[in-house]
Enzyme design. Structure first.
Site, PDB file in Angstrom:
ATOM      1  N   ASP A  37      29.102   0.200  28.752  1.00 40.25           N
ATOM      2  CA  ASP A  37      28.875   0.783  27.591  1.00 40.25           C
ATOM      3  C   ASP A  37      29.712   2.006  27.110  1.00 40.25           C
ATOM      4  OD1 ASP A  37      26.159   0.614  25.183  1.00 40.25           O
ATOM      5  OD2 ASP A  37      27.290   2.369  25.321  1.00 40.25           O
ATOM      6  N   GLN A 102      19.047  -2.244  16.783  1.00 38.42           N
ATOM      7  CA  GLN A 102      20.224  -3.078  16.695  1.00 38.42           C
ATOM      8  C   GLN A 102      21.355  -2.129  15.902  1.00 38.42           C
ATOM      9  OE1 GLN A 102      20.120  -7.139  16.488  1.00 38.42           O
ATOM     10  NE2 GLN A 102      22.228  -7.398  17.399  1.00 38.42           N
ATOM     11  N   HIS A 108      23.500  -8.829  22.529  1.00 39.82           N
ATOM     12  CA  HIS A 108      24.018  -8.156  23.812  1.00 39.82           C
ATOM     13  C   HIS A 108      22.747  -7.739  24.762  1.00 39.82           C
ATOM     14  CE1 HIS A 108      24.000  -5.194  20.509  1.00 39.82           C
ATOM     15  NE2 HIS A 108      23.588  -4.404  21.472  1.00 39.82           N
ATOM     16  N   HIS A 110      21.394  -4.812  27.333  1.00 41.90           N
ATOM     17  CA  HIS A 110      21.633  -3.722  28.018  1.00 41.90           C
ATOM     18  C   HIS A 110      21.229  -3.789  29.495  1.00 41.90           C
ATOM     19  CE1 HIS A 110      22.728  -1.174  24.023  1.00 41.90           C
ATOM     20  NE2 HIS A 110      22.025  -1.926  23.605  1.00 41.90           N
TER      21      HIS A 110
HETATM   22  P1  AMP Z   1      22.426  -1.783  19.985  1.00 41.98           P
HETATM   23  O1  AMP Z   1      21.844  -0.428  19.382  1.00 41.98           O
HETATM   24  O2  AMP Z   1      21.517  -2.550  20.961  1.00 41.98           O
HETATM   25  O3  AMP Z   1      23.155  -2.617  19.091  1.00 41.98           O
HETATM   26  O4  AMP Z   1      23.688  -1.299  20.852  1.00 41.98           O
HETATM   27  C1  AMP Z   1      25.041  -1.163  20.792  1.00 41.98           C
HETATM   28  C2  AMP Z   1      25.752  -0.406  22.050  1.00 41.98           C
HETATM   29  O5  AMP Z   1      27.159  -0.683  21.786  1.00 41.98           O
HETATM   30  C3  AMP Z   1      25.525   1.023  21.993  1.00 41.98           C
HETATM   31  O6  AMP Z   1      24.914   1.466  22.964  1.00 41.98           O
HETATM   32  C4  AMP Z   1      26.991   1.573  22.120  1.00 41.98           C
HETATM   33  O7  AMP Z   1      27.248   2.824  22.802  1.00 41.98           O
HETATM   34  C5  AMP Z   1      27.866   0.127  22.416  1.00 41.98           C
HETATM   35  N1  AMP Z   1      29.218   0.313  22.061  1.00 41.98           N
HETATM   36  C6  AMP Z   1      29.791   0.500  20.678  1.00 41.98           C
HETATM   37  N2  AMP Z   1      30.915   0.111  20.514  1.00 41.98           N
HETATM   38  C7  AMP Z   1      31.249  -0.033  21.910  1.00 41.98           C
HETATM   39  C8  AMP Z   1      32.627  -0.245  22.459  1.00 41.98           C
HETATM   40  N3  AMP Z   1      34.037  -0.231  21.855  1.00 41.98           N
HETATM   41  N4  AMP Z   1      32.713  -0.719  23.790  1.00 41.98           N
HETATM   42  C9  AMP Z   1      31.480  -0.319  24.599  1.00 41.98           C
HETATM   43  N5  AMP Z   1      30.422  -0.121  23.917  1.00 41.98           N
HETATM   44  C10 AMP Z   1      30.173  -0.014  22.747  1.00 41.98           C
END
Ligand code: AMP
Length: 115
Positions: A37, A102, A108, A110
Site C-alpha cells: 500500500d 472504500q 482488494h 488489505h
Molecule cells: P480502500 O479505502 O479500501 O479503497 O483502500 C484503498 C487503498 O489503496 C488505500 O489504502 C490507499 O493508500 C491505496 N492506494 C491508492 N493508490 C495506490 C497506489 N498507486 N499504490 C498502492 N496503494 C495505493
C-alpha cells in the site's frame, strides 16, 4: 442482486494491473496481484487484488469463478507465508462501498500486521 457500482476500468488498481502505473509487487499468480500500500497504516500493509474486473467483495463473491476465488484467496495465504505473518498475527480488511470507506473500486483485501 447487487450492492455495487459499475466497474470503472480507469481505476488506479486496473492501471496497476495493466502496468500503466508502477507498484511494489510482493506476489503474483494467475488470479491475483499483491503489492505494498502506498500509504501504509501498519508495519506490514499489503493490498491483494484479483486480476478480474470486480468492484468489491460482494461483486467478486457473486460473479467470480471458483478458480478465480480459490486462486485469489490462496494468494493471500502465500503472502502470509512469505512474510511469516502467522507468527505475529495479521488482519484482513475489505471495505465494500463508499459508506464503508472504500476509495478504490477494484476489489482488494488489505493485509495488515505489526511486527
Ligand atoms: P480502500 O479505502 O479500501 O479503497 O483502500 C484503498 C487503498 O489503496 C488505500 O489504502 C490507499 O493508500 C491505496 N492506494 C491508492 N493508490 C495506490 C497506489 N498507486 N499504490 C498502492 N496503494 C495505493
Amino acid at each position: 442482486m447487487t450492492c455495487n457500482i459499475l466497474y470503472d476500468a480507469q481505476n488506479v488498481f486496473a492501471k496497476i494491473l495493466r502496468k500503466e502505473i508502477p507498484c511494489e509487487a510482493v506476489f503474483e499468480n494467475e488470479y491475483a496481484l499483491a503489492f505494498k500500500d502506498i500509504h501504509p497504516k501498519a508495519a506490514v500493509h499489503i493490498l491483494v487484488i484479483p486480476k478480474g474486473a470486480y468492484t468489491d467483495a460482494y461483486d467478486f463473491h457473486a460473479k467470480a469463478s471458483d478458480k478465480e476465488i480459490s486462486g485469489f484467496y490462496q494468494a493471500i495465504n502465500t503472502v502470509v507465508d512469505q512474510l511469516d505473518l502467522c507468527k505475529t498475527g495479521f488482519k484482513l480488511v475489505s471495505h465494500c462501498g463508499k459508506n464503508a470507506g472504500q476509495e478504490v473500486f477494484h476489489y482488494h483485501v488489505h493485509l495488515l500486521a505489526d511486527r
